[in-house]
Design a protein around this motif. Structure first.
Motif, PDB file in Angstrom:
ATOM      1  N   SER A 287      -6.325  -4.362   4.417  1.00 17.49           N
ATOM      2  CA  SER A 287      -6.475  -5.973   3.499  1.00 17.49           C
ATOM      3  C   SER A 287      -8.291  -6.464   3.066  1.00 17.49           C
ATOM      4  CB  SER A 287      -5.950  -7.651   3.729  1.00 17.49           C
ATOM      5  OG  SER A 287      -5.843  -8.561   3.682  1.00 17.49           O
ATOM      6  N   ILE A 299      -6.717  -8.207  -2.216  1.00 16.12           N
ATOM      7  CA  ILE A 299      -5.632  -7.329  -2.056  1.00 16.12           C
ATOM      8  C   ILE A 299      -5.970  -6.997  -0.743  1.00 16.12           C
ATOM      9  CG2 ILE A 299      -7.461  -5.428  -2.364  1.00 16.12           C
ATOM     10  CD1 ILE A 299      -5.439  -4.248  -4.060  1.00 16.12           C
ATOM     11  N   SER A 301      -2.623  -3.874   1.493  1.00 10.07           N
ATOM     12  CA  SER A 301      -1.922  -3.207   1.163  1.00 10.07           C
ATOM     13  C   SER A 301      -0.853  -2.830   2.492  1.00 10.07           C
ATOM     14  CB  SER A 301      -1.702  -1.929   0.122  1.00 10.07           C
ATOM     15  OG  SER A 301      -2.313  -2.646  -1.150  1.00 10.07           O
ATOM     16  N   SER A 354       3.886  -1.790  -0.219  1.00 11.91           N
ATOM     17  CA  SER A 354       4.305  -2.735   0.003  1.00 11.91           C
ATOM     18  C   SER A 354       2.301  -3.283  -1.075  1.00 11.91           C
ATOM     19  CB  SER A 354       4.342  -3.993   0.071  1.00 11.91           C
ATOM     20  OG  SER A 354       3.240  -4.045   1.606  1.00 11.91           O
ATOM     21  N   SER A 355       1.960  -3.791  -2.018  1.00 12.25           N
ATOM     22  CA  SER A 355       0.582  -4.249  -2.702  1.00 12.25           C
ATOM     23  C   SER A 355       0.796  -5.312  -3.048  1.00 12.25           C
ATOM     24  CB  SER A 355       0.115  -3.092  -3.525  1.00 12.25           C
ATOM     25  OG  SER A 355      -0.013  -1.711  -2.596  1.00 12.25           O
ATOM     26  N   GLU A 370       2.269  -8.727  -7.627  1.00 14.74           N
ATOM     27  CA  GLU A 370       2.983  -7.727  -5.706  1.00 14.74           C
ATOM     28  C   GLU A 370       4.317  -7.141  -6.121  1.00 14.74           C
ATOM     29  OE1 GLU A 370       3.412 -10.150  -1.450  1.00 14.74           O
ATOM     30  OE2 GLU A 370       5.305 -11.233  -3.284  1.00 14.74           O
TER      31      GLU A 370
END
Length: 1018
Positions: A287, A299, A301, A354-355, A370
């Motif tokens: 992050s 951002i 992930s 996930s992002s 998201e």
């Protein structure tokens, strides 16, 4: 403002909970203080680490103003007159921070770094990641304390860890939360002992349909994607009404949760005791946030993987009331019609990606995008041996006289359900039976792909939040191969019985079904006796009778759009947040099955398929530990799939119209609510209205006529329906003092039938006068409830609560049989309205009520007063218990009146006992969970010998479930930690029974698991 944490409306609700955190007791704001136009803004963080303190309470007691910091630690206190004011900041686990702030008419910035002070000398101690349990407790209690409605919370510690591998396991430690397991792994969540379909799943307030439908699965959601998990037990108007027990909201990570670059990694290796298999786990979270000329971006992930190999020890037995058993006492007898072993070898995987991108283009505005993908896979190989005890039931003598002396079965009979041979339902011998051997390769996968766009905006006095979501859930139920092998036929009066096995069964121990295998001897008078003992099951001849390959997939596509608006106003002198919103959901679930099916010797010969089991067998002994009473050979997966490839040369995959359906659901909803802040607490009231439209398509498949004249008729069916439901609710929060809070809630909700239950598939058979399928006319279960709770918060992280609840439910859903009662299937002059219809139906009313208590406390605050050494302060406990009573009225017919049973899925008791020690960088926890037995489904009934009896042996129950887990951690420094997790230490079974606990119908054990690894954070 508190966005994303409380309430699924996703509006900035901090203003809506302005008095949820008491300022200095209820008397502090007895009279409204003068207001001004100035404001105080700032950030609340933790000294040293800089981590934000989500939910920290910020107040000016003299003015009766309070708010809560958001996930990024930011807060705003508005309406402040010019002058000097004392600001109080509170966060669980920290002493109050007090600051004197002078306001001159403009916005004033106040940043506070919270610290813990020692009792002696006042030296500051900075809390670090070496106390994960304490940090997680503090974060969870702070959110819970400031919530305007009844919630329980699991929160990550200061470096973003949740304590368990998946969401179901993590949440199971909360008060009133129980789980239902599969293969020893927590899967479904029950809130306060209620049915699993009463609990809904959401990501950041957006409800998500599970791959299985409304029975939300939580084992496919790794905890790595979550920063918090909020369990909402009292439904507010801004939440969807499709829940009765509550909602489990997964709050995903945001880059703005952290002050800057954050990297978290985890890697572990483990051992599964049963079968001596290996498990692996790993996760990575990265992050960062950065400023640009067009605002600040963030951002984050993440990726995670959990994989374990395993075997399962299993036995299953099906019981039945036998219509030919008319000897004295038959009214109380239920016989084992078959007993079997399902012996699994499988690899289970969970993984996620996930992002999330956040953008703050200007103060008071935030946009985000998201995407989350999570999946659960089972790659399974199953040897299934079924001892078909009732194979020749029609030969059972059906006399009514008492037994004469008999040493063996009468001529031509096998002794099944025959007390005159000395057999009892749980102990005896059956001769010359069929051995069904099924060998299955299953490639099972469930996945959720959810994508959300959203924004939060402050437009003067107005707050606006909007969300758009697309979710695709897939339940892939494919079985690449299933092979069935059968014994030779029985023959006339058992002429071929010598090639079939005789089984001595002993089911008297509910924890172990014992079988012994023997040769079958046919005596000169036609009766049977047992010969030599046989231990190798391959010694009995069996021939391939059927080869199937199934491609099956259920796909649910869901679109959601929602808009929420709020504004602060003064209503009758009270500061009130008026909020309203609209939402649109469009969901479609489609089920398709394609089957390749060969079942004749000619087809096998044409495909060149060998019909003897030796063609697919592989060397190697049994990998489990259960005493089977026989030996067997596993099959080779590649050889089995090779036979399927050969089968494709003579057969093809054909769609199963009987199992096809397409169920659409559109929900138009709106709500209005008000949150009023008073001198004693807050009131939330409002209502939600939902208009639901369903459109379902499928086929009716009929077997018309009898005997050789029977034909199959396929007819398309389309059914449309609509309904409107209204859900009012009222929630009162009384701040008794600065540590005690009382909550009273009146709420409503509904649990709609699942999509496969609403399908209009109908299969009918004229010869049997039966119909089975879905029920598009099934109505939602509707509930009205009341909750009364008292919560007491002690320093630094202590908590005590006691509460009671009651829910009144109507139209409780049951799997049952009824008269069809409709003319829609009447064709060709045949009236089918009187056929027996097996489906989901609404019963009568019901209720669930109970009490719930919880306590958590660490010894540290009391060591000095008790004269204990400092090291003992690391001990702590978390205890919670829920006691329930539930009843529901089953569907009734003229022949069989309705009756009262527990609510399906409802346990009478759930409790968790957790003890831990945490100090000097070392952390250890032992957790025990217990859930009492619960009704799984009601059994079928029939009139046998003039007596109404349970034809399945009675209603089906899950036996009590208990589990003991442990974990240890040691922080080498602020960046590196080693850990060990020990799961399922009791190695208790997953067990079901019928009618009485003595009649086990399923019993599985899975083995203990041990995992160790390292976590790195910087």
């Amino acid at each position: 403002m508190r966005a994303l944490l409380i309430g699924s409306a996703m509006i900035p609700l901090a203003i809506g909970i302005a008095r949820a955190e008491p300022v200095d007791g209820p008397a502090a704001a007895a009279a409204p203080a003068p207001r001004g136009n100035a404001s105080i803004t700032g950030t609340i963080s933790q000294a040293g680490s800089g981590d934000y303190l989500d939910g920290a309470s910020v107040s000016i007691p003299a003015l009766g103003l309070a708010t809560a910091a958001d996930r990024a630690g930011r807060f705003t206190l508005a309406g402040i007159p010019a002058g000097t004011h004392d600001v109080v900041v509170r966060y669980v686990g920290f002493p109050d921070a007090r600051r004197s702030v002078t306001v001159t008419g403009a916005a004033v910035v106040l940043d506070v770094a919270m610290t813990i002070e020692t009792n002696a000398g006042g030296d500051e101690i900075v809390v670090s990641g070496s106390r994960p349990i304490a940090e997680s407790e503090a974060a969870a209690l702070q959110i819970q304390r400031t919530s305007p409605s009844l919630v329980s919370v699991i929160a990550s510690d200061s470096i973003g860890r949740l304590p368990d591998q998946n969401v179901a396991q993590a949440v199971s430690r909360l008060p009133g939360v129980g789980v239902q397991r599969d293969q020893g792994q927590a899967r479904y969540i029950t809130l306060r002992g209620s049915p699993i379909n009463w609990t809904t799943l959401s990501f950041d307030g957006i409800n998500v349909v599970s791959p299985e439908g409304r029975d939300a699965r939580f084992d496919s959601i790794p905890s790595a994607i979550a920063s918090q998990i909020i369990v909402r037990k009292a439904v507010t108007p801004d939440m969807t009404g499709e829940t009765i027990a509550g909602n489990v909201d997964i709050i995903t990570r945001s880059a703005f949760d952290y002050p800057g670059l954050k990297v978290q990694a985890k890697g572990g290796l483990g051992h599964v005791e049963l079968g001596k298999k290996t498990e692996y786990e790993g996760s990575l979270v990265v992050s960062d946030r950065f400023d640009t000329g067009i605002g600040e971006f963030g951002i984050v992930s993440s990726a995670s993987l959990y994989r374990r190999g395993m075997v399962t020890d299993n036995f299953e037995t099906d019981f039945e009331a036998v219509d030919r058993d008319l000897r004295p006492g038959y009214e109380t007898r239920n016989w084992a019609r078959e007993t079997e072993n399902k012996l699994y070898r499988l690899t289970r995987k969970n993984y996620s990606l996930s992002s999330r991108l956040d953008w703050r283009p200007a103060p008071g505005h935030k946009l985000f995008a998201e995407t989350i993908y999570s999946a659960f896979e089972d790659d399974e190989q199953r040897n299934n041996y079924i001892f078909d005890l009732d194979d020749q039931q029609s030969r059972t003598p059906n006399g009514t006289a008492a037994c004469a002396v008999n040493a063996r079965p009468a001529s031509g009979t096998t002794g099944y359900a025959d007390v005159c041979t000395g057999n009892t339902p749980l102990l005896g011998t059956v001769y010359g039976i069929d051995l069904n051997s099924n060998f299955t390769v299953r490639k099972y996968k469930q996945s959720v792909f959810t994508n959300t766009l959203g924004g939060d905006h402050e437009l003067g006095d107005w707050k606006v939040a909007w969300r758009g979501n697309y979710t695709r859930s897939i339940d892939d139920r494919s079985q690449p191969a299933q092979l069935n092998y059968d014994s030779p036929s029985f023959g006339t009066n058992g002429a071929n019985a010598a090639n079939r096995l005789t089984v001595g069964y002993d089911l008297t121990d509910p924890q172990l079904a014992k079988v012994q295998l023997y040769r079958t001897i046919r005596n000169a008078d036609g009766s049977f006796s047992r010969g030599d003992r046989v231990t190798a099951i391959e010694d009995f001849p069996r021939t391939l009778s059927r080869l199937r390959s199934l491609k099956a997939q259920d796909v649910t596509e869901a679109y959601t759009a929602k808009l929420d608006i709020s504004r602060e106003a003064s209503v009758f002198g009270a500061s009130t947040i008026l909020a309203a919103g609209v939402r649109y959901d469009n969901r479609t679930k489609t089920s398709n099955e394609y089957l390749l099916d060969l079942s004749t010797p000619a087809q096998f010969a044409a495909a060149g398929i060998a019909t003897d089991y030796s063609a697919i067998a592989k060397p190697g002994g049994f990998q489990g530990e259960i005493p089977l009473g026989y030996t067997f050979q596993y099959f080779d997966r590649d050889k089995v799939l090779g036979l399927v490839d050969q089968a494709k040369a003579v057969g093809s995959y054909v769609r199963s119209d009987a199992n096809f359906y397409d169920v659409g659901e559109k929900v138009y909803s709106a709500y209005a609510m008000a949150t009023a802040t008073t001198g004693w607490g807050s009131i939330i009231g409002g209502a939600r209205v939902e208009h639901i439209r369903n459109d379902a398509g499928a086929f009716s498949i009929g077997t018309v006529g009898t005997g050789s004249a029977a034909t199959t008729v396929t007819t398309p069916i389309d059914v449309k329906s609509s309904q409107t439901l209204v859900y009012p609710s009222l929630h009162l929060n009384w701040d008794v003092d600065d540590r005690m809070k009382a909550r009273l809630s009146f709420n409503t909700g509904a649990a709609r039938p699942d999509y496969d239950q609403l399908r209009p598939n109908l299969s009918y058979n004229d010869a049997n006068a039966t119909i089975s399928g879905g029920n598009p006319d099934a109505k939602p279960e509707k509930a009205k409830g009341v909750d009364l709770y008292v919560e007491y918060y002690t320093m630094p992280r202590g908590f005590l609560s006691i509460g009671a609840y009651y829910k009144d439910v109507t139209d409780v859903l049951f799997d049952s049989t009824q008269t069809f009662g409709r003319t829609t299937l009447n064709t060709g002059g045949v009236d089918r309205s009187g056929y027996i219809y097996s489906t989901i139906v609404n019963g009568g009313s019901g209720y669930i009520m109970g009490i719930e208590g919880a306590i958590q406390q660490q010894l540290e605050p009391f060591t000095a007063d008790l004269g204990l050494p400092e090291w003992m302060g690391g001990f702590g406990v978390q205890l919670n218990a829920t006691i329930n009573k539930s009843r529901a009225e089953t569907p009734g017919t003229a022949a069989l009146p309705s009756r009262k049973v527990p609510l399906p899925g409802a346990s009478d008791a759930i409790y968790n006992l957790i003890a831990y020690y945490e100090k000097y960088g070392f952390s250890a926890r032992v957790s025990y969970q217990n859930r009492s037995a619960w009704l799984d489904a009601i059994g079928g009934t029939d009139t046998i010998g003039g007596v109404v009896r349970g034809i399945d042996g009675g209603d089906f129950y899950w036996a009590k479930d208990n589990e003991l887990d442990a974990s240890v951690r040691y922080a080498i420094n602020n960046n590196v930690e080693i850990y060990g997790d020990f799961a399922n230490l009791l190695n208790g079974p997953g067990r079901r029974y019928a009618g009485s606990s003595a009649y086990t119908i399923e019993h599985e054990t899975f083995g203990r698991r041990y995992t160790g690894g390292v976590r790195v954070t910087f």
